[in-house]
Design an enzyme around this catalytic site. Structure first.
Site, PDB file in Angstrom:
ATOM      1  N   SER A   1       0.824  -1.194   0.000  1.00  0.00           N
ATOM      2  CA  SER A   1       0.000   0.000   0.000  1.00  0.00           C
ATOM      3  C   SER A   1       0.870   1.260   0.000  1.00  0.00           C
ATOM      4  O   SER A   1       1.587   1.503  -0.969  1.00  0.00           O
ATOM      5  CB  SER A   1      -0.959  -0.036   1.202  1.00  0.00           C
ATOM      6  OG  SER A   1      -1.986   0.910   1.064  1.00  0.00           O
TER       7      SER A   1
ATOM      8  N   ASP B   1      -9.038  -4.626  -6.065  1.00  0.00           N
ATOM      9  CA  ASP B   1      -8.688  -3.796  -4.905  1.00  0.00           C
ATOM     10  C   ASP B   1      -9.861  -2.890  -4.534  1.00  0.00           C
ATOM     11  O   ASP B   1     -10.454  -2.240  -5.385  1.00  0.00           O
ATOM     12  CB  ASP B   1      -7.455  -2.941  -5.230  1.00  0.00           C
ATOM     13  CG  ASP B   1      -6.799  -2.344  -3.998  1.00  0.00           C
ATOM     14  OD1 ASP B   1      -7.529  -1.906  -3.088  1.00  0.00           O
ATOM     15  OD2 ASP B   1      -5.562  -2.311  -3.938  1.00  0.00           O
TER      16      ASP B   1
ATOM     17  N   HIS C   1      -7.578  -5.462  -1.438  1.00  0.00           N
ATOM     18  CA  HIS C   1      -6.353  -4.769  -1.041  1.00  0.00           C
ATOM     19  C   HIS C   1      -5.377  -5.704  -0.317  1.00  0.00           C
ATOM     20  O   HIS C   1      -4.173  -5.604  -0.495  1.00  0.00           O
ATOM     21  CB  HIS C   1      -6.708  -3.577  -0.157  1.00  0.00           C
ATOM     22  CG  HIS C   1      -5.573  -2.625   0.036  1.00  0.00           C
ATOM     23  ND1 HIS C   1      -4.918  -2.022  -1.013  1.00  0.00           N
ATOM     24  CD2 HIS C   1      -4.953  -2.171   1.167  1.00  0.00           C
ATOM     25  CE1 HIS C   1      -3.963  -1.235  -0.558  1.00  0.00           C
ATOM     26  NE2 HIS C   1      -3.957  -1.308   0.767  1.00  0.00           N
TER      27      HIS C   1
END
Length: 809
Positions: free
Chosen positions: A671, A744, A778
């Site tokens: 991330s 995601d 994610h």
């Protein structure tokens, strides 16, 4: 001419081979990594003090890719299983067991389905029953377990509706549950159609509506119809004898909260018009108080859609916020309203006003205390004492104050005030207990004069959790206990305050975490759980928190894992992976604080980079990467130089220790850590390779702020451009492996970010590889995806770092 065509065809074929997507089946890493990924989960526990029981919750293995590939709808910021009317991609527990508080007499809860999928576990207020949901192939069912005989049974045939959160709550009588259910009429869902009836039109006429980059939003009227169908529910009372009773009308219900006396219900309903630019929790809503027959008693407020909040993290909605019941009274509502129109840029002596309204709710609200900062939460004590927390994100202030909730315009008395970044001076969390109605209230000593605090105890020597008492009259704290080396022991639950008995979780470098009963007065300790080490292969690793300084003298740290038997300074230096995540600070002092313990056991998640240490790599995990901006300077004003300084300091330390070969260092992150990785490979020659998982690389695609950045693109265009690896793709200096979930769902990290960044790197001739994991969001969950991810980065590191695994002769 014919020869030219042949040569041209060959060249085009070669180009196609170079750039075409490769068709891959899922690959497997070495068997030792597979065994770590498949290690069984340690049970979670839930403690019922009134019942004198511990509930052990036994988790499940990673789901298969088939589970993630099941149909789902992406509507209004959430992902829905259209068959079960519940969140898609949910994690489940498989079994339950109960033991006494001292760990004895553990019994398995019987009566569960053969393949139980358990979620939403909740004790009744009297703790004689435990309610939970079981998700079948086509529905979410309500189940209950009798604590005394450890027998579970399905309580009702109602099909629950979990689309907008947990679908049941206990009533204070401990014999009734309030349930959100799917419509009994079994309405047919609207068709999911791709055939438009016209264009999608949005128009703005001068109204500011700046929002961050949310995902899975409504896009058209067909989406609105689908959201309406799946989010609409009916309310039922369900008794422990299985009887049910319908109350009220069908609606798109969010929360349903019964009053402590059980006579009223505070309902939250989402209403049209819906928005196409914010998730459902910022839709227009209505707060109502209804009785147990479903009749409207009082309409509290109608709140418009929150798609135009002022700029800044301290911005809030106008009107009533956070309505809730006072936990210590029969039926008194509390809420807060902004005095500055929710705009942090507005000048105001006070930002918030707290209000109360007592049953029968026909009078005027009573003004309670005013707050200088934003409302952050309440803890109810008794009729004369409560605690309120305030925060101001801009300068990281946080304050806890006491007040008398029975007094109009009550004055606040500061209990604690500090910077939210200052972990060393964190006083801890005030402890609570459930009252007879099942509401959390502060736990006073038997004299009603002091409270208990549990804290993590961050310090320069590492985290040392503690238990303190707080005198509500003098404001003084007294240390009752503190974790001692070589153990890391955290307080979990108070068993008996008067006798000083608590449950703790205790571990060390060589001891798997387990639960203990600690006598604070006699310093006695007794183990009550005996969970085995699920990952014995990690025991041989060397683990150490290392300390070093940046070139501006800022203290940094990280946890270093080394292969079994490796001798720093004697054996040949190792290929090394640096794993990090940048954090923003307004204070250099706070940025240099240590927030880990040297005495924790090594237990890792299925996607952890620490596993690489078992294959001969040095791994510096959670390396400090502070980004500091003091005074008028914002952290991101010097983002790139600080990234480089952090990375250089870590590598220099590892080389100095004799651990690392500086020519064979890789950097990796997930991330915002992926964003960091791309920037480091772009702007330095420190690394031989990088691995970036699920990142965002073009900040013009997050134009109204990202991470801790409040300024928008048009206010700080040069900064957005400078921080974007996409803009500097032509400067890429090292091979980069990009991994991203193909679905995601995280704000800002659209899969498109990785796809476009890879396009840029490829077009400019950089060495890069892109891996999109089907159906993953994610974080990566399917076993196939997780194992393939390990295979990818192991292969990447072997290729670009080389791995002459050192073994002690």
């Amino acid at each position: 001419m014919r020869m030219v065509k042949i040569i041209t065809g060959i060249i085009l074929s070669l180009i196609w081979v170079a750039v075409a997507a490769q068709e891959f089946t899922y690959q497997l890493p070495p068997q030792s990594i597979i065994e770590l990924v498949d290690a069984p989960a340690t049970p979670n526990i839930s403690i019922g003090i009134k019942a004198g029981k511990i509930l052990l919750i036994h988790g499940s293995e990673l789901p298969d890719i088939e589970d993630l590939a099941a149909p789902e709808l992406r509507l209004a910021g959430i992902r829905i299983d259209p068959v079960t009317y519940s969140p898609s991609r949910a994690a489940y527990s498989r079994s339950l067991s109960l033991s006494s508080l001292d760990g004895s007499h553990e019994v398995t809860v019987t009566g569960l389905p053969a393949k139980a999928r358990i979620r939403n576990i909740s004790w009744s207020p009297d703790e004689q029953f435990i309610a939970f949901t079981h998700t079948t192939a086509d529905a979410v069912e309500l189940w209950v377990a009798d604590v005394q005989n450890a027998q579970a049974r399905q309580l009702s045939s109602l099909k629950m509706n979990e689309v907008l959160g947990q679908a049941f709550v206990w009533m204070p009588d401990s014999h009734t549950l309030l349930v959100k259910a799917r419509l009994a009429t079994s309405e047919t869902p609207p068709p999911v159609t791709t055939l438009p009836t016209g264009p999608v039109v949005q128009e703005n006429t001068g109204r500011k509506a700046a929002v961050r980059t949310f995902q899975d939003l409504l896009k058209n009227p067909a989406d609105e119809a689908l959201f309406d169908h799946y989010a609409t529910s009916e309310i039922y009372f369900v008794k422990l004898n299985g009887s049910t009773g319908l109350i009220g009308k069908k609606a798109v219900y969010g929360g349903l909260n019964p009053s402590p006396d059980g006579k009223f219900i505070l309902s939250t309903r989402y209403v049209k018009p819906y928005s196409y630019i914010v998730p459902y929790y910022r839709f227009a809503l209505q707060y109502d108080i209804i009785n147990t027959e479903g009749d409207l008693i009082h309409h509290l407020a109608s709140i418009p859609v929150a798609d135009n909040l002022p700029q800044g993290f301290d911005a809030v909605r106008k009107g009533i916020r956070s309505p809730q019941w006072r936990a210590d009274e029969a039926a008194t509502l509390f809420w807060v309203e902004a005095l500055d129109e929710g705009d942090p840029a507005a000048k105001a002596s006070f930002r918030e006003q707290m209000y109360f309204l007592k049953a029968p709710f026909d009078g005027m609200p009573v003004a309670s205390a005013k707050l200088q900062f934003r409302f952050g939460g309440l803890q109810w004590g008794n009729s004369g004492f409560a605690l309120v927390t305030e925060y101001w994100r801009k300068d990281r202030k946080t304050r806890t104050s006491s007040f008398n909730p029975t007094i109009e315009n009550s004055q606040l008395k500061t209990v604690f005030e500090r910077s939210s970044e200052d972990q060393y001076n964190d006083p801890g969390r005030f402890q609570t207990q459930n009252n007879e109605a099942g509401f959390n209230v502060l736990l006073f000593d038997h004299k009603g004069k002091s409270l208990l605090l549990f804290g993590q105890g961050a310090s320069p020597e590492g985290n040392r959790p503690f238990v303190d008492s707080y005198d509500i009259n003098t404001g003084l704290t007294k240390r009752l206990w503190r974790s001692e080396a070589p153990f890391y022991e955290s307080p979990v639950k108070i068993i008996n305050l008067r006798e000083g008995m608590i449950i703790t979780r205790r571990e060390s470098n060589v001891m798997q975490p387990n639960y203990f009963i600690r006598d604070l007065r006699k310093t006695k300790l007794r183990q009550i759980t005996f969970f085995p080490d699920p990952m014995p292969a990690l025991r041989a690793l060397s683990k150490e928190i290392i300390h070093y300084k940046r070139n501006d003298s800022l203290p940094l740290s990280g946890t270093l894992y080394l292969p079994a038997g490796f001798r720093p300074g004697i054996d040949e230096p190792l290929p090394t992976l640096l794993w990090a995540y940048p954090n923003e600070f307004k204070s250099a002092d706070a940025a240099g604080q240590l927030s880990a313990s040297p005495y924790t056991f090594t237990r890792i998640g299925a996607t952890s980079p620490v596993m690489l240490a078992t294959l001969g790599y040095a791994v510096l995990n959670d390396a400090s990467f502070p980004i500091v901006g003091e005074g008028d300077e914002e952290p991101n004003d010097t983002f790139i130089p600080q990234l480089v300084a952090n990375a250089s300091a870590a590598i220099n330390k590892l080389v100095e220790m004799g651990v690392t070969d500086p020519a064979r260092v890789a950097v990796a992150g997930h991330s915002y850590g992926a964003f960091m990785t791309a920037n480091l490979l772009t702007h330095t020659k420190l690394f031989a390779a990088g691995i970036a998982r699920s990142g965002a690389y073009n900040r013009s695609l997050t134009p109204f702020g990202f991470q801790g950045e409040e300024r928008n693109y048009w206010e700080a265009t040069a900064l957005y451009q400078e921080m974007s690896p996409f803009v500097h793709a032509h400067k890429m200096k090292s091979p980069l492996l990009l991994i991203h979930g193909a679905a995601d769902d995280n704000s800002g990290t659209f899969t498109l970010q990785t796809e476009r960044y890879f396009d840029a790197l490829r077009g400019l001739g950089a060495t890069a590889r892109m891996v999109l994991l089907p159906h993953e969001s994610h974080g990566y969950r399917a076993r196939e995806s997780v194992l393939h991810m390990h295979w990818e980065w192991i292969s990447w590191l072997e290729k670009y770092l080389g791995n002459k695994q050192n073994t002690k002769e």
